[in-house]
Design a protein around this motif. Structure first.
Motif, short mmCIF file in Angstrom:
data_model
loop_
_atom_site.label_atom_id
_atom_site.label_comp_id
_atom_site.label_asym_id
_atom_site.label_seq_id
_atom_site.Cartn_x
_atom_site.Cartn_y
_atom_site.Cartn_z
N LYS A 173 0.95 -1.21 -0.09
CA LYS A 173 0.09 0.07 0.12
C LYS A 173 0.82 1.23 0.11
CE LYS A 173 -3.90 -1.91 2.54
NZ LYS A 173 -4.54 -2.13 3.87
N MET A 174 2.05 1.29 0.85
CA MET A 174 2.82 2.21 0.96
C MET A 174 3.49 2.61 -0.45
SD MET A 174 4.16 4.75 2.56
CE MET A 174 3.99 4.61 4.13
N ARG A 175 3.97 1.60 -1.39
CA ARG A 175 4.82 1.81 -2.29
C ARG A 175 3.30 2.11 -3.30
NH1 ARG A 175 8.61 -2.99 -3.35
NH2 ARG A 175 9.81 -2.83 -1.46
N ILE A 176 2.37 1.65 -3.38
CA ILE A 176 1.32 2.36 -4.48
C ILE A 176 0.99 3.44 -4.15
CG2 ILE A 176 -1.16 2.00 -4.87
CD1 ILE A 176 -0.76 -1.15 -4.45
N TRP A 177 0.92 4.05 -2.73
CA TRP A 177 0.55 5.41 -2.65
C TRP A 177 2.13 6.46 -2.84
CZ3 TRP A 177 -3.83 7.26 -2.38
CH2 TRP A 177 -4.75 6.68 -1.80
N LEU A 178 3.00 5.85 -2.86
CA LEU A 178 4.11 6.61 -3.37
C LEU A 178 4.26 6.75 -4.74
CD1 LEU A 178 7.35 5.29 -0.94
CD2 LEU A 178 6.23 7.60 -1.20
N GLY A 179 4.06 5.80 -5.70
CA GLY A 179 3.72 5.82 -6.88
C GLY A 179 2.90 6.69 -7.48
N ILE A 180 1.64 6.52 -6.86
CA ILE A 180 0.58 7.77 -7.33
C ILE A 180 1.03 9.23 -6.91
CG2 ILE A 180 -1.68 8.60 -6.52
CD1 ILE A 180 -2.59 5.32 -6.27
N GLY A 181 1.79 9.07 -5.73
CA GLY A 181 2.27 10.57 -5.38
C GLY A 181 3.18 10.96 -6.36
N ILE A 182 4.27 10.26 -6.72
CA ILE A 182 5.15 10.64 -7.66
C ILE A 182 4.42 11.11 -9.07
CG2 ILE A 182 7.04 9.93 -9.11
CD1 ILE A 182 8.13 8.54 -6.49
N ALA A 183 3.48 10.11 -9.33
CA ALA A 183 2.89 10.34 -10.57
C ALA A 183 2.00 11.73 -10.77
CB ALA A 183 1.87 9.18 -11.00
N ILE A 184 1.47 11.85 -9.75
CA ILE A 184 0.68 13.16 -9.51
C ILE A 184 1.81 14.40 -9.54
CG2 ILE A 184 -0.41 14.49 -7.98
CD1 ILE A 184 -2.13 12.20 -7.11
N LEU A 185 3.04 14.36 -8.96
CA LEU A 185 3.92 15.39 -9.09
C LEU A 185 4.56 15.33 -10.26
CD1 LEU A 185 6.08 14.83 -5.49
CD2 LEU A 185 4.51 16.69 -6.24
N ILE A 186 4.81 14.45 -10.98
CA ILE A 186 5.45 14.59 -12.35
C ILE A 186 4.14 15.03 -13.42
CG2 ILE A 186 5.86 13.11 -14.63
CD1 ILE A 186 7.19 11.15 -12.58
N ILE A 187 2.96 14.89 -13.07
CA ILE A 187 1.98 15.46 -13.70
C ILE A 187 1.87 16.87 -13.47
CG2 ILE A 187 -0.71 15.53 -14.02
CD1 ILE A 187 -0.57 12.51 -13.95
N ILE A 188 2.07 17.57 -12.23
CA ILE A 188 1.76 18.72 -12.06
C ILE A 188 3.01 19.53 -12.35
CG2 ILE A 188 2.11 20.29 -9.77
CD1 ILE A 188 0.67 18.28 -8.16
N ILE A 189 4.22 18.72 -12.60
CA ILE A 189 5.48 19.67 -13.27
C ILE A 189 5.46 19.58 -14.69
CG2 ILE A 189 7.99 19.48 -13.25
CD1 ILE A 189 7.99 18.45 -10.63
N VAL A 190 4.99 18.47 -15.23
CA VAL A 190 5.15 18.36 -16.73
C VAL A 190 3.84 19.01 -17.61
CG1 VAL A 190 5.11 16.68 -18.64
CG2 VAL A 190 6.46 16.14 -16.68
N VAL A 191 2.73 19.05 -17.15
CA VAL A 191 1.42 19.64 -17.67
C VAL A 191 1.73 21.14 -17.73
CG1 VAL A 191 -0.79 20.21 -17.49
CG2 VAL A 191 0.05 17.76 -17.08
N PRO A 192 2.03 21.81 -16.64
CA PRO A 192 2.40 23.07 -16.89
C PRO A 192 3.51 23.45 -17.92
CG PRO A 192 1.89 22.82 -14.53
CD PRO A 192 2.29 21.47 -15.40
N ALA A 193 4.55 22.72 -17.82
CA ALA A 193 5.55 23.11 -18.71
C ALA A 193 5.26 22.66 -20.11
CB ALA A 193 6.88 22.12 -18.51
N VAL A 194 4.31 21.89 -20.37
CA VAL A 194 3.98 21.64 -21.78
C VAL A 194 3.00 22.80 -22.33
CG1 VAL A 194 2.63 19.89 -23.20
CG2 VAL A 194 4.28 19.13 -21.55
N VAL A 195 2.13 23.07 -21.24
CA VAL A 195 1.36 24.13 -21.79
C VAL A 195 2.04 25.27 -21.93
CG1 VAL A 195 -0.66 25.61 -20.72
CG2 VAL A 195 -0.78 23.05 -20.44
N ALA A 196 3.15 25.84 -21.13
CA ALA A 196 3.67 26.95 -21.33
C ALA A 196 4.54 26.81 -22.73
CB ALA A 196 4.65 27.16 -19.95
N THR A 197 4.89 25.84 -23.15
CA THR A 197 6.00 25.66 -24.29
C THR A 197 4.93 25.97 -25.37
OG1 THR A 197 5.77 23.41 -24.04
CG2 THR A 197 7.88 24.44 -23.34
N ARG A 198 3.83 25.51 -25.39
CA ARG A 198 2.79 25.71 -26.37
C ARG A 198 2.32 27.13 -26.99
NH1 ARG A 198 -1.52 20.74 -26.34
NH2 ARG A 198 -0.10 19.10 -26.60
N ASN A 199 2.19 27.79 -25.72
CA ASN A 199 1.99 29.27 -25.93
C ASN A 199 3.24 30.27 -26.29
OD1 ASN A 199 -0.65 28.55 -25.14
ND2 ASN A 199 -0.36 29.11 -23.06
#
Length: 114
Positions: A88-114
Motif C-alpha cells: 500500500k505504501m509503495r502504491i501511494w508513493l507511486g501515485i504521489g510521484i505520478a501526480i508530482l510529475i503531472i503537476i510539473i510536466v503539464v504546466p511546462a508543456v502548456v507553457a511551451t505551446r503558448n
C-alpha cells in the motif's frame, strides 16, 4: 509343648540347641538379603520418579509444540499484514510521484505551446 521347650523354628537344626556358626551365617545372609531388598526398593522408587518426570517432560514438550505452532501462525499473519502495508505504501508513493510529475510536466508543456 512343655514349659521349658522353645517353639519350633524351621531354621534351627533339629539337633536341639541352635548352632552358633550356622546362626551367624543365616543372619549374615538375611542382612545381605535385606540390603538387596532395600536397594531394589530404592531403585523402584527412582524408576517411578523418573517415569513421573518423563511424563511431565512429555506434557511440557506437547505444550511447547502447540505454542510453537500458534507462534508460527501468528508470525505468518503478521508477515502478510506487513507485506500488504508495504505494498500500500509503495502504491501511494507511486501515485504521489505520478501526480508530482503531472503537476510539473503539464504546466511546462502548456507553457511551451503558448
Amino acid at each position: 509343648m512343655s514349659a521349658g521347650q522353645e517353639p519350633y523354628d524351621p531354621y534351627i537344626p533339629s539337633g536341639g540347641a541352635p548352632q552358633a556358626g550356622g546362626n551367624n551365617r543365616t543372619q549374615a545372609l538375611q542382612a545381605q538379603i535385606d540390603d538387596t531388598v532395600g536397594v531394589m526398593r530404592d531403585n523402584i522408587n527412582k524408576v517411578s520418579q523418573r517415569g513421573e518426570r518423563l511424563d511431565n517432560l512429555q506434557n511440557k514438550t506437547d505444550d511447547l509444540a502447540a505454542s510453537a505452532q500458534g507462534f508460527r501462525r501468528g508470525a505468518n499473519r503478521v508477515r502478510k499484514a506487513m507485506w500488504w502495508k508495504d505494498m500500500k505504501m509503495r502504491i501511494w508513493l507511486g501515485i504521489g510521484i505520478a501526480i508530482l510529475i503531472i503537476i510539473i510536466v503539464v504546466p511546462a508543456v502548456v507553457a511551451t505551446r503558448n
